[in-house]
Write an enzyme that holds these catalytic residues in place. Structure first.
Site, mmCIF file in Angstrom:
data_model
loop_
_atom_site.group_PDB
_atom_site.id
_atom_site.type_symbol
_atom_site.label_atom_id
_atom_site.label_comp_id
_atom_site.label_asym_id
_atom_site.label_seq_id
_atom_site.Cartn_x
_atom_site.Cartn_y
_atom_site.Cartn_z
ATOM 1 N N GLU A 95 35.878 49.269 46.951
ATOM 2 C CA GLU A 95 36.623 50.320 46.248
ATOM 3 C C GLU A 95 35.852 51.644 46.342
ATOM 4 O O GLU A 95 34.633 51.673 46.150
ATOM 5 C CB GLU A 95 36.761 49.906 44.779
ATOM 6 N N LYS A 132 46.431 51.618 43.124
ATOM 7 C CA LYS A 132 45.979 50.772 42.003
ATOM 8 C C LYS A 132 46.916 50.905 40.807
ATOM 9 O O LYS A 132 47.158 52.017 40.317
ATOM 10 C CB LYS A 132 44.556 51.190 41.630
ATOM 11 N N CYS A 181 40.135 46.134 42.047
ATOM 12 C CA CYS A 181 39.245 45.993 40.885
ATOM 13 C C CYS A 181 39.973 45.563 39.612
ATOM 14 O O CYS A 181 40.350 44.411 39.507
ATOM 15 C CB CYS A 181 38.457 47.283 40.697
#
Lengths: 287, 287
Positions: free
Chosen positions: B43, B116, B153
């Site tokens: 990331e 995300k 994440c």
């Protein structure tokens, strides 16, 4: 409520319903004497695990909820001031049977029942022959000591079930279970299965910030060897109590301040994208 | 496709974007030489983990997708015949930024980007200051070697995200990640965090019968110590490759016949109660 001591009665099956009822009542009384206030029995605890075969004669084991077993255990719950989770092979009407669990409050009051939503069907686990899938959804029961949800065995593999319980305010999810392996299975394969079974349930604790308690059957029956391995996970996936394969009462203290602390520090509940989870309602998204 | 060798580039951050790009290209080339055909970067791999603080100057690191980094890595992808997963701080327009990942096919073609969906905000992880939550949902990319999904994440803590990917046919979910702990944290607490992080991701493999690959940053940056611990799980939750805290390329062979075999023997996909999961679309179900 600040905290509660819970107990999981992990035993092997005695021969018939009367013997199993007696055996489990003895264990309930022992657990209560040792301080447990919510006590969970195994899936289909009154009988050996009859879905090993498809045999219509086994329908004779079914009873109504409430019925004789709820009646008998209501008295035990009241006398011991304990909440009881009582899995029962339920006869709902002629030809409709469920794999269910009754919840009895600590004053002996019948609070309702959960009917297993996900029904397995694998060699030696022929449950689709016996049980209609539940049609009343995922439930939370407000007991004297905690808000609890009951899910049953195969339900444990489905994150949506645990999520639905948590979103209704469950503080502990109990999983009465009867999982084991064929006697022909290789030890290495069995170890992998037990590991996956543990991971998926601990993940429900992590994802939802709640306690998870799995109460499994133990002992050999016909062609199956039940694993035992009953355990309790805290809201961050840590195992705080566990059995192996012996008959055992598993005790754990669930401190509900840990739910809030965990959710404040790992605020998954805050960030769920409830606007974007529609795919979860699909069987599969074909190209 | 029968199987594919994948690689996760677990490195510590160099000082600036140019140095990180160069470092990661070197690692990509090494991974490809050793046979990896799908290669995942961490990331926000171009920079140190700047969301440790809220500072508007950091918006200068953002770029468009496609943009210079996709252009540079398209060439690398083509030259190495490797699919690349390339996390980028995305500038979508003035004032709208995303924490994204571009996917580049093995012929250098840009296949699209994932933005995300779940944005964290905790002390030292102030992502809500920088990133708008993604609004294009969970995606699957059909690459030359596999159907893959990329989640980033914080997404890893949400079973709905993994489920949505699997239901669209993902064979591998990649999680580019930057997770670590405050330097003030106690070792015992950190061990519990790493355990929970591992459990939740392995559970996505188990629940969905797919491969899961977590590619985490390593090394100390300011007040944070990134964990590393990048790993790959098979479709039944078994870790088949893993790093600890050192810089390392994690390799694993994903054999897709295992997906089908796992799903046939543990047929969770067959039994999902898609008629009963509406609670999952709620924030909370008030009494």
């Amino acid at each position: 409520m600040g905290q509660v001591k819970i107990a999981l009665i992990q035993v092997s099956a005695a021969k018939g319903p009367a013997a199993n009822l007696k055996k489990n009542i003895t264990k309930i009384e022992e657990a209560a004497r040792k301080g447990a206030r919510i006590i969970c029995l195994e899936e289909l605890f009154l009988t050996p695990y009859f879905p090993q075969t498809e045999n219509a004669k086994n329908f004779r084991f079914a009873e109504t909820i409430p019925g004789p077993t709820v009646q008998a255990l209501s008295k035990v719950a009241r006398e011991n001031a304990a909440v009881l989770i009582v899995p029962i092979f339920e006869k709902r009407t002629r030809g409709i049977y469920h794999n269910s669990a009754a919840v009895i409050d600590a004053d002996g009051r019948f609070l309702g029942a959960y009917r297993k939503m996900h029904i397995p069907d694998d060699p030696q686990f022929f449950e689709k022959f016996y049980f209609s899938p539940g049609d009343s959804g995922f439930k939370v029961f407000k007991t004297r000591y905690a808000k609890i949800s009951v899910l049953i065995c195969w339900d444990q593999w489905f994150p949506e079930a645990a999520r639905s319980a948590a979103l209704q305010g469950a503080e502990i999810i109990f999983y009465p279970t009867a999982i084991g392996h064929s006697l022909k299975e290789k030890p290495k394969v069995v170890a992998g299965q037990i590991s996956a079974w543990e991971i998926i349930q601990r993940s429900h604790a992590v994802a939802n910030g709640i306690f998870v308690a799995a109460c499994n059957r133990t002992g050999k029956e016909g062609g199956l060897n039940f694993w035992g391995n009953s355990f309790v996970s805290d809201p961050f996936g840590k195992i705080i109590a566990r059995a192996r394969t012996k008959e055992q009462i598993v005790f754990a203290v669930c401190d509900f301040s840990e739910i809030e602390m965990t959710r404040q520090n790992w605020p998954f509940m805050r960030d769920r994208r409830v606007d974007a989870y529609q795919p979860v309602l699909e069987r599969f998204i074909d190209e």
